[in-house]
Design a protein around this motif. Structure first.
Motif, PDB file in Angstrom:
ATOM      1  N   VAL A 112       0.879  -1.176   0.000  1.00 55.11           N
ATOM      2  CA  VAL A 112       0.000   0.000   0.000  1.00 55.11           C
ATOM      3  C   VAL A 112       0.911   1.219   0.000  1.00 55.11           C
ATOM      4  O   VAL A 112       1.585   1.490   1.001  1.00 55.11           O
ATOM      5  CB  VAL A 112      -0.933   0.029   1.227  1.00 55.11           C
ATOM      6  N   GLY A 113       0.977   1.932  -1.118  1.00 60.56           N
ATOM      7  CA  GLY A 113       1.903   3.042  -1.247  1.00 60.56           C
ATOM      8  C   GLY A 113       1.193   4.363  -1.437  1.00 60.56           C
ATOM      9  O   GLY A 113       0.454   4.542  -2.420  1.00 60.56           O
ATOM     10  N   TYR A 114       1.404   5.269  -0.508  1.00 63.42           N
ATOM     11  CA  TYR A 114       0.776   6.598  -0.584  1.00 63.42           C
ATOM     12  C   TYR A 114       1.786   7.607  -1.116  1.00 63.42           C
ATOM     13  O   TYR A 114       2.896   7.726  -0.607  1.00 63.42           O
ATOM     14  CB  TYR A 114       0.296   7.045   0.802  1.00 63.42           C
ATOM     15  N   SER A 115       1.414   8.355  -2.158  1.00 64.53           N
ATOM     16  CA  SER A 115       2.247   9.414  -2.723  1.00 64.53           C
ATOM     17  C   SER A 115       3.624   8.854  -3.079  1.00 64.53           C
ATOM     18  O   SER A 115       3.725   7.988  -3.949  1.00 64.53           O
ATOM     19  CB  SER A 115       2.322  10.583  -1.738  1.00 64.53           C
ATOM     20  N   MET A 116       4.711   9.277  -2.442  1.00 62.17           N
ATOM     21  CA  MET A 116       6.032   8.720  -2.744  1.00 62.17           C
ATOM     22  C   MET A 116       6.069   7.215  -2.516  1.00 62.17           C
ATOM     23  O   MET A 116       6.869   6.496  -3.134  1.00 62.17           O
ATOM     24  CB  MET A 116       7.101   9.402  -1.893  1.00 62.17           C
ATOM     25  N   GLY A 117       5.212   6.723  -1.634  1.00 63.30           N
ATOM     26  CA  GLY A 117       5.130   5.284  -1.419  1.00 63.30           C
ATOM     27  C   GLY A 117       4.649   4.539  -2.646  1.00 63.30           C
ATOM     28  O   GLY A 117       4.871   3.322  -2.760  1.00 63.30           O
ATOM     29  N   GLY A 118       4.012   5.245  -3.587  1.00 66.58           N
ATOM     30  CA  GLY A 118       3.606   4.615  -4.842  1.00 66.58           C
ATOM     31  C   GLY A 118       4.803   4.220  -5.684  1.00 66.58           C
ATOM     32  O   GLY A 118       4.940   3.054  -6.083  1.00 66.58           O
ATOM     33  N   PRO A 119       5.714   5.158  -6.004  1.00 67.03           N
ATOM     34  CA  PRO A 119       6.942   4.771  -6.701  1.00 67.03           C
ATOM     35  C   PRO A 119       7.738   3.693  -5.971  1.00 67.03           C
ATOM     36  O   PRO A 119       8.276   2.784  -6.606  1.00 67.03           O
ATOM     37  CB  PRO A 119       7.720   6.093  -6.758  1.00 67.03           C
ATOM     38  N   ILE A 120       7.802   3.774  -4.645  1.00 68.62           N
ATOM     39  CA  ILE A 120       8.527   2.741  -3.903  1.00 68.62           C
ATOM     40  C   ILE A 120       7.829   1.396  -4.058  1.00 68.62           C
ATOM     41  O   ILE A 120       8.484   0.355  -4.198  1.00 68.62           O
ATOM     42  CB  ILE A 120       8.665   3.145  -2.421  1.00 68.62           C
TER      43      ILE A 120
END
Length: 291
Positions: A112-120
């Motif tokens: 589950v990636g939020y904002s920068m967590g999406g690219p990660i």
């Protein structure tokens, strides 16, 4: 010597913390909740830029823990994340998360990636595909510098960011949070705790993280990701515009869960954020249809 009188700080419900040693990297403090049913999926929470696992996801911790095992990590220079003597790389954040899972004996997760967590999250799949059973992306994009306006915004941010962070005193942080979370809001009692958590960030590494995010572009490999995906699309987002979020969802064939709010909706509408996150995870963990 008498201890000075300090007002107690109210802390929101958090998941259990544990220290995980990463060989050659250092120690990470992670959140880890093991569901009573070992067959339940594990959710790996990957927070956004300038946030931490707790400040990003604490509104959803209890809702997710009721149905899943949960692991939440702080990225390089954020919160309690590692501070290596090396340049910030999104790839290293993905690898650190994979090493945490290995240390915990976990072999499959829904990211589950939020904002920068999406690219990660996307890089996590690219580098460790065997660990990913599903993916939830929230308020994020395929790329972050596709237009001239976006590139100019990042250039200005690179110049002013260190200046702002140098003068980001507790008072200024508290002022900003009080404007966003006014008196009477259900999270207002946690503002003093949030101030302290935000101040854990390393200004230099957070600035470097912004540079790394500005260069990220997953258009080459994201369309080939084969795992079930869902997108929590923040419909009023002024930082990651909804049309960019839709482009990402379309490239992945992701099911969309709309969430009415701006980029900081996890703090502004915590119940709605928690419910949207739960719904999105349920979409990628439901049994596959037969026939």
């Amino acid at each position: 010597m008498a201890r000075r009188n300090v007002s107690p700080i109210e802390v929101p419900p958090l998941l259990p913390a544990r220290v995980v040693h990463l060989a050659g990297r250092g120690e990470m403090v992670v959140r880890h909740h093991q569901h009573a049913d070992p067959s339940r999926p594990t959710v790996l929470l990957l927070h956004g830029w300038t946030a931490s696992a707790d400040t990003q996801f604490f509104p959803a911790y209890e809702v997710l823990a009721a149905e899943y095992s949960v692991v939440a990590v702080d990225h390089l220079g954020h919160g309690r994340g590692l501070r290596p003597d090396a340049p910030f790389r999104l790839e290293d954040c993905a690898d650190d998360a994979a090493d945490v899972l290995a240390a915990l004996g976990i072999t499959s997760v829904v990211t589950v990636g939020y904002s920068m967590g999406g690219p990660i999250s996307l890089l996590f799949w690219q580098r460790h595909p065997q660990l990913v059973s599903g993916m939830v992306l929230q308020a994020t994009a395929l790329e972050w510098n596709g237009t001239r306006a976006e590139r100019n915004k990042w250039r200005v941010g690179h110049v002013l960011g260190p200046v702002f962070r140098k003068f980001a005193t507790p008072g200024l942080i508290r002022f900003g949070l009080r404007k966003a979370i006014p008196r009477g809001h259900e999270l207002a009692r946690y503002v003093p705790w949030l101030v302290g958590e935000i101040r854990r960030n390393d200004p230099w590494m957070v600035s470097e993280a912004g540079r790394a995010l500005a260069r990220f572009d997953a258009r080459r490999f994201a369309p080939g990701i084969p795992v079930p995906t869902a997108m929590v699309l923040t419909t009023g987002d002024r930082l990651v515009r909804p049309h960019k979020q839709k482009e990402l969802a379309q490239s992945l064939g992701a099911e969309i869960v709309e969430l009415d709010g701006d980029h900081f909706v996890p703090l502004l509408a915590p119940r709605e954020f928690a419910d949207a996150t739960r719904r999105a995870v349920s979409l990628v963990t439901r049994p596959a249809r037969v026939g």
